[in-house]
Design a protein around this motif. Structure first.
Motif, PDB file in Angstrom:
ATOM      1  N   LYS A 118       9.396   6.110  12.298  1.00 57.81           N
ATOM      2  CA  LYS A 118       9.863   4.944  13.050  1.00 57.81           C
ATOM      3  C   LYS A 118       9.841   3.667  12.212  1.00 57.81           C
ATOM      4  N   SER A 119       9.395   3.784  10.952  1.00 56.21           N
ATOM      5  CA  SER A 119       9.377   2.644  10.008  1.00 56.21           C
ATOM      6  C   SER A 119       8.650   1.432  10.596  1.00 56.21           C
ATOM      7  N   LEU A 120       7.495   1.675  11.184  1.00 54.87           N
ATOM      8  CA  LEU A 120       6.739   0.592  11.805  1.00 54.87           C
ATOM      9  C   LEU A 120       5.871  -0.178  10.809  1.00 54.87           C
ATOM     10  N   ILE A 121       5.464   0.484   9.735  1.00 49.55           N
ATOM     11  CA  ILE A 121       4.552  -0.137   8.769  1.00 49.55           C
ATOM     12  C   ILE A 121       5.354  -0.835   7.674  1.00 49.55           C
ATOM     13  N   ARG A 122       5.062  -2.133   7.488  1.00 51.14           N
ATOM     14  CA  ARG A 122       5.796  -2.932   6.505  1.00 51.14           C
ATOM     15  C   ARG A 122       4.913  -3.442   5.375  1.00 51.14           C
ATOM     16  N   SER A 123       3.595  -3.346   5.548  1.00 45.33           N
ATOM     17  CA  SER A 123       2.689  -3.891   4.533  1.00 45.33           C
ATOM     18  C   SER A 123       1.368  -3.142   4.621  1.00 45.33           C
ATOM     19  N   ASP A 124       0.373  -3.636   3.879  1.00 44.43           N
ATOM     20  CA  ASP A 124      -0.961  -3.040   3.975  1.00 44.43           C
ATOM     21  C   ASP A 124      -1.439  -3.107   5.430  1.00 44.43           C
ATOM     22  N   PHE A 125      -2.166  -2.074   5.872  1.00 43.63           N
ATOM     23  CA  PHE A 125      -2.579  -2.026   7.266  1.00 43.63           C
ATOM     24  C   PHE A 125      -3.972  -1.415   7.388  1.00 43.63           C
ATOM     25  N   VAL A 126      -4.582  -1.616   8.553  1.00 44.21           N
ATOM     26  CA  VAL A 126      -5.911  -1.082   8.844  1.00 44.21           C
ATOM     27  C   VAL A 126      -5.731   0.171   9.685  1.00 44.21           C
ATOM     28  N   LEU A 127      -6.421   1.244   9.294  1.00 43.12           N
ATOM     29  CA  LEU A 127      -6.370   2.515  10.009  1.00 43.12           C
ATOM     30  C   LEU A 127      -7.729   2.754  10.664  1.00 43.12           C
ATOM     31  N   ILE A 128      -7.734   2.975  11.986  1.00 44.87           N
ATOM     32  CA  ILE A 128      -9.007   3.066  12.698  1.00 44.87           C
ATOM     33  C   ILE A 128      -8.822   3.905  13.961  1.00 44.87           C
ATOM     34  N   TYR A 129      -9.889   4.564  14.376  1.00 49.14           N
ATOM     35  CA  TYR A 129      -9.886   5.271  15.654  1.00 49.14           C
ATOM     36  C   TYR A 129     -10.243   4.294  16.771  1.00 49.14           C
ATOM     37  N   GLY A 130      -9.747   4.587  17.960  1.00 51.28           N
ATOM     38  CA  GLY A 130     -10.000   3.709  19.097  1.00 51.28           C
ATOM     39  C   GLY A 130     -11.386   3.821  19.677  1.00 51.28           C
TER      40      GLY A 130
END
Length: 691
Positions: A118-130
């Motif tokens: 879906k091309s949602l990520i455009r830059s560095d991002f944080v990955l985490i569980y809820g």
């Protein structure tokens, strides 16, 4: 000069790239919490009466994240509805929270591949569980990751770890890891989860040691399950369908480092909190940490709360919402939270527990270390220990829930029954032929749940033939086993108690060793942290039980000033003793954490006061000091004062004169502390009238 329209478009693209994003998984993709998670997704479990997901969103928002994608799989409708009705959907929301429904995904890898498509990520991002609760300052870690990326494009991920010693309450054995890191580059070169090992021994690849000059192997780290990722990470998941979890991704990157050229960095935090609610054992640990305010500013009375409850914060970590009804003689001991519209009956005692909204607790009820969600009813004369009661549960009168019980939504049990440790109960289940679902309201319930019971014993339908006890062990981790074994130890020690003159040889030797250790810690200015380590080492060396340890620690700390200077008396003795207790306050709080350990502390003080008239004059001041320091609770002091002195120091061979002498000394102690007791009772009455 460039046209205005084109210039504005360039600035707009730049702003889009500068937006800090995050991906939050509202699904864990495992059934650890079954059957509780069959009705409500783990991310919406109430933790200290707030949805677990909101803690993760608040943490990200406080770290400067501006756009958050919440990936919803299992029971996605509930997650979307929660977000729709929360402040994250308001115009005043500090960040943009977007639910992403991926119902067909069976793993984190599938979800990230969908995110990439879906091309949602455009830059560095944080990955985490809820299901992560943390107050780590995220912005400096993100800045460090970005600066590193500018110099080294191969650094695609920064994993965040929290420094936590083995055996800590927030370290779940199933999540223990061993990590190898290159000290020069801070690259992670080996990552292994202990639970995944087929043997009891860890196996390290030889090349981990041979190919790096300076390697550090660490077992003192807790994986915070927080990762700062480059935009390449979702693409790598798309290119490698073997990557199903973050662990498999990390292992794949480390194995193929030479081929792909990608590296993973690490960041270790020491003075912050992070833990994942990965089991009910961790649910309990994290809930208690929140009540103890280790997660500040994300605490029950904080302004971050998303529900309409406003909690007042009182002494001994008592949190009360509005419209709470408390009987005059009920007792809230410590670490207790009561939700809106809840009521507690007469002579009911609650400690280390969270009570949700609109719960009705009857008379003469004992609730200890348990969690009651919303609309729970507990009738009179019930005992609930270390158990979880989900929404709309009814417990009829005279029911005892032993440690480790789980009652899922709408279950009714009782009256006058006892559920053994680890019983997991559901309201509905598949029939024996797998052709339909049996509902408790239709009858056919197990007789073991009482004449009014509407419940079934939980059966694992995952295809595994393991019995209920094994299923329970998977849900609760090691909590049940630990408590059962501690109960056995307690029974053994109770049955083998003897007077001081006939104690096991190790105890007096241990007392002498500890007295010398405390004296040396004063002479050499050893920190309390190191003193605790030495006391624990001596405990193992002399095979001292926890029950004996607390009393011995208190006795040594009281005796040490007089051992150093036997002539101490009067005001000088009081000053020296209180200074010593202030210096060792951390040591006392390390061993005195619950009602039982407080009782042992008071018994040790009583023995100290009975030793001489000089000590007797100090007992009131000592108890008052420990009360003001939040080591001893008011209710525990009053209960100790009112009870008949125990026979812990009476042996089978003691004659009547010895018994009479000891009783007289205990009576003198109680007479000495009577003014303090009167003051506490009057303060309690004034507090009740104000409430």
């Amino acid at each position: 000069m460039a046209p205005k329209g084109k210039s504005g478009g360039a600035n707009s693209d730049l702003k889009q790239e500068d937006i800090l994003q995050a991906v939050v998984f509202a699904d864990s993709f495992v059934s650890t919490f079954a059957p509780v998670s069959d009705d409500i997704p783990r991310a919406l479990f109430p933790v200290a009466n707030s949805a677990l997901l909101d803690y993760a969103l608040e943490f990200l928002c406080s770290g400067g994240v501006q756009e958050i994608f919440v990936v919803c799989c299992h029971l996605a409708g509930q997650v979307r509805e929660h977000l729709k009705n929360s402040r994250w959907n308001d115009k005043s929301s500090p960040c943009n929270v977007v639910p992403v429904v991926t119902e067909g995904c069976l793993s984190m890898g599938d979800a990230l591949r969908d995110i990439d498509a879906k091309s949602l990520i455009r830059s560095d991002f944080v990955l985490i569980y809820g299901d992560v609760v943390s107050n780590i300052k995220l912005q400096p870690i993100i800045d460090e990751h970005k600066n590193r990326r500018e110099k080294d494009k191969s650094a695609i991920m920064t994993m965040v770890f929290r420094e936590v010693p083995p055996g800590h309450a927030t370290r779940c054995p199933q999540d223990d890891i061993v990590l190898a890191v290159d000290n020069e580059t801070q690259n992670v070169i080996h990552y292994q989860r202990i639970a995944d090992s087929d043997t009891k021994h860890l196996q390290f690849p030889v090349e981990v040691i041979m190919e790096h000059k300076d390697v550090q192997i660490r077992y003192d780290l807790l994986d915070a399950n927080i990762s700062i990722c480059s935009p390449q990470v979702p693409q790598l998941f798309t290119d490698n369908f073997d990557y199903e979890t973050r662990d498999s991704f990390v292992k794949g990157i480390l194995i193929n480092e030479e081929i792909m050229g990608n590296t993973i960095k690490m960041c270790v935090v020491k003075d912050a909190y992070a833990a994942r609610v990965s089991s009910l054992q961790m649910y309990d640990a994290v809930s208690q940490d929140i009540l103890n305010r280790w997660t500040y500013p994300f605490v029950p009375d904080g302004c971050h709360r998303h529900n309409k409850d406003n909690f007042s914060y009182g002494r001994h970590n008592i949190y009360l919402s509005k419209n709470v009804t408390l009987a005059r003689d009920c007792m809230l001991v410590e670490n207790v939270m009561l939700g809106r519209e809840s009521a507690v009956g007469s002579k009911t005692t609650i400690s280390h527990s969270v009570i949700g909204k609109n719960c009705k607790i009857g008379n003469n009820v004992v609730i200890k270390g348990s969690y009651l969600w919303n609309d729970v009813t507990v009738e009179d004369n019930c005992v609930i220990e270390t158990s979880l009661l989900c929404n709309n549960v009814t417990v009829y009168s005279g029911v005892k829930l032993s440690p480790g019980c789980v009652l899922s939504s709408k279950v009714c049990v009782g009256p006058s029954i006892e559920l053994k440790s680890g019983t997991v109960v559901v309201h509905s289940q598949e029939d024996d032929f797998g052709e339909g679902t049996m509902d408790a309201t239709d009858g056919g319930c197990d007789a073991m749940f009482g004449s009014k019971g509407k419940a079934f014993l939980y059966k694992d339908t995952s295809g595994d033939d393991s019995d209920v006890e094994e299923v329970t062990r998977q849900v609760w981790g090691i909590t049940i086993e630990t408590e059962s074994s501690s109960d056995e130890d307690s029974e053994c020690s109770e049955g083998s108690e003897s007077p001081p003159d006939s104690l096991q040889p190790d105890v007096p030797v241990y007392y002498t060793e500890m007295l010398d250790t405390v004296q040396r810690s004063k002479d050499e200015n050893i920190s309390c942290e190191n003193l605790i380590l030495e006391i624990n080492s001596l405990k193992h060396a002399y095979n001292i039980s926890i029950k004996e340890l607390t009393g011995l620690v208190v006795k040594v700390l009281l005796d040490q000033p007089f051992s150093e200077n036997p002539s101490l008396s009067g005001a000088q003795a009081l000053k020296v003793l209180t200074d010593s207790l202030k210096r060792h306050l951390m040591v006392l709080k390390n061993y005195i954490k619950n009602e039982e350990s407080q009782r042992q502390c008071l018994e040790a003080i009583e023995d100290f006061a009975s030793a001489s008239s000089a000590h007797l004059q100090l007992v009131t001041k000592v108890i008052h000091f420990l009360y003001e320091a939040d080591v001893l609770l008011e209710q525990t002091i009053l209960k100790w004062y009112r009870q008949v002195p125990s026979n812990r120091n009476r042996g089978n061979n003691s004659d009547d004169e010895d018994l009479e002498d000891r009783d007289n000394k205990h009576a003198e102690v109680r007479k000495q502390v009577a003014p303090l007791i009167k003051w506490l009772e009057e303060a309690d009455e004034e507090s009740s009238e104000e409430d």
